[in-house]
Design a protein around this motif. Structure first.
Motif, mmCIF file in Angstrom:
data_model
loop_
_atom_site.group_PDB
_atom_site.id
_atom_site.type_symbol
_atom_site.label_atom_id
_atom_site.label_comp_id
_atom_site.label_asym_id
_atom_site.label_seq_id
_atom_site.Cartn_x
_atom_site.Cartn_y
_atom_site.Cartn_z
ATOM 1 N N PRO A 250 0.823 -1.215 0.000
ATOM 2 C CA PRO A 250 0.000 0.000 0.000
ATOM 3 C C PRO A 250 0.856 1.264 0.000
ATOM 4 C CG PRO A 250 -0.856 -1.594 1.568
ATOM 5 C CD PRO A 250 0.477 -2.127 1.096
ATOM 6 N N GLY A 251 0.487 2.200 -0.853
ATOM 7 C CA GLY A 251 1.188 3.475 -0.944
ATOM 8 C C GLY A 251 2.465 3.439 -1.767
ATOM 9 N N SER A 252 2.799 2.282 -2.300
ATOM 10 C CA SER A 252 4.043 2.145 -3.061
ATOM 11 C C SER A 252 3.875 2.660 -4.492
ATOM 12 C CB SER A 252 4.465 0.672 -3.104
ATOM 13 O OG SER A 252 3.556 -0.072 -3.901
ATOM 14 N N PRO A 253 4.997 2.932 -5.171
ATOM 15 C CA PRO A 253 4.916 3.287 -6.592
ATOM 16 C C PRO A 253 4.221 2.195 -7.409
ATOM 17 C CG PRO A 253 7.090 3.826 -5.736
ATOM 18 C CD PRO A 253 6.374 3.054 -4.651
ATOM 19 N N THR A 254 4.409 0.939 -7.035
ATOM 20 C CA THR A 254 3.736 -0.146 -7.756
ATOM 21 C C THR A 254 2.233 -0.051 -7.593
ATOM 22 O OG1 THR A 254 5.629 -1.646 -7.699
ATOM 23 C CG2 THR A 254 3.448 -2.658 -7.883
ATOM 24 N N GLU A 255 1.759 0.284 -6.396
ATOM 25 C CA GLU A 255 0.315 0.443 -6.212
ATOM 26 C C GLU A 255 -0.202 1.560 -7.117
ATOM 27 O OE1 GLU A 255 -2.910 0.819 -2.648
ATOM 28 O OE2 GLU A 255 -1.243 2.254 -2.629
ATOM 29 N N GLN A 256 0.539 2.641 -7.222
ATOM 30 C CA GLN A 256 0.127 3.749 -8.094
ATOM 31 C C GLN A 256 0.061 3.306 -9.554
ATOM 32 O OE1 GLN A 256 2.939 6.834 -7.174
ATOM 33 N NE2 GLN A 256 2.134 7.146 -5.110
ATOM 34 N N LYS A 257 1.023 2.507 -9.978
ATOM 35 C CA LYS A 257 1.030 2.005 -11.363
ATOM 36 C C LYS A 257 -0.151 1.068 -11.606
ATOM 37 C CE LYS A 257 6.023 2.336 -11.956
ATOM 38 N NZ LYS A 257 7.273 1.570 -12.184
ATOM 39 N N LEU A 258 -0.481 0.236 -10.623
ATOM 40 C CA LEU A 258 -1.635 -0.655 -10.769
ATOM 41 C C LEU A 258 -2.930 0.155 -10.877
ATOM 42 C CD1 LEU A 258 -0.750 -3.534 -8.266
ATOM 43 C CD2 LEU A 258 -0.673 -3.612 -10.776
ATOM 44 N N ARG A 259 -3.009 1.235 -10.138
ATOM 45 C CA ARG A 259 -4.193 2.115 -10.241
ATOM 46 C C ARG A 259 -4.285 2.754 -11.621
ATOM 47 N NH1 ARG A 259 -6.819 2.622 -5.566
ATOM 48 N NH2 ARG A 259 -5.714 2.147 -3.639
ATOM 49 N N LEU A 260 -3.145 3.124 -12.190
ATOM 50 C CA LEU A 260 -3.138 3.672 -13.552
ATOM 51 C C LEU A 260 -3.672 2.638 -14.538
ATOM 52 C CD1 LEU A 260 0.308 5.512 -13.824
ATOM 53 C CD2 LEU A 260 -1.973 6.527 -14.024
ATOM 54 N N LEU A 261 -3.223 1.399 -14.386
ATOM 55 C CA LEU A 261 -3.680 0.336 -15.282
ATOM 56 C C LEU A 261 -5.179 0.096 -15.154
ATOM 57 C CD1 LEU A 261 -0.751 -2.217 -14.911
ATOM 58 C CD2 LEU A 261 -1.372 -0.922 -16.964
ATOM 59 N N ARG A 262 -5.686 0.250 -13.930
ATOM 60 C CA ARG A 262 -7.097 0.052 -13.670
ATOM 61 C C ARG A 262 -7.940 1.217 -14.179
ATOM 62 N NH1 ARG A 262 -8.843 -0.998 -7.566
ATOM 63 N NH2 ARG A 262 -8.901 1.270 -7.540
ATOM 64 N N GLY A 263 -7.278 2.351 -14.415
ATOM 65 C CA GLY A 263 -8.011 3.515 -14.919
ATOM 66 C C GLY A 263 -8.391 4.503 -13.842
ATOM 67 N N ASP A 264 -7.812 4.392 -12.662
ATOM 68 C CA ASP A 264 -8.126 5.337 -11.563
ATOM 69 C C ASP A 264 -7.474 6.679 -11.801
ATOM 70 O OD1 ASP A 264 -9.374 3.202 -10.442
ATOM 71 O OD2 ASP A 264 -8.061 3.037 -8.706
#
Length: 118
Positions: free
Chosen positions: A104-118
């Motif tokens: 949680p809160g990691s750069p990877t979490e942010q990238k996953l959110r981008l992929l999801r369309g958030d």
């Protein structure tokens, strides 16, 4: 397993492809030892025939049931993803689910959110 060993793009997709394959084959051997599923045995035969890496690792005879840990993949759209995984066996079904997540809160979490369309 088929894609991991037979698709050339997987070597770039998985940053740690060599480590992952070295883990996957002993894990597959453990599954084969528990279940003599004809489809699974056919997949082993196919990989033994088609993949030198699989053949090399299979010949070592190692068995391992590691069910959780970290991994890193190179996603074509967002780059490196540092993920954790947990293997879950659905009792009595012969099915396995593998869950992946980011810290949680990691750069990877942010990238996953981008992929999801958030």
């Amino acid at each position: 397993m088929r894609a991991l060993f037979l698709e050339p793009s997987m070597r770039d997709f998985y940053w740690d492809w060599g480590i992952l394959t070295a883990w996957a084959v002993p894990y597959m051997r453990a599954i084969v030892g528990k279940s003599q599923n004809p489809s699974l045995l056919a997949l082993v035969d196919e990989l033994l025939t088609e993949s030198p890496r699989f053949r090399e690792l299979w010949s070592q005879g190692d068995v391992n049931e590691l069910t959780a840990g970290p991994t890193k993949i190179n996603h074509p759209e967002v780059g490196s993803l540092y993920l954790y995984f947990q293997r879950l066996e659905l009792s009595g079904t012969g099915h396995v689910v593998v869950a992946y997540w980011a810290k949680p809160g990691s750069p990877t979490e942010q990238k996953l959110r981008l992929l999801r369309g958030d």
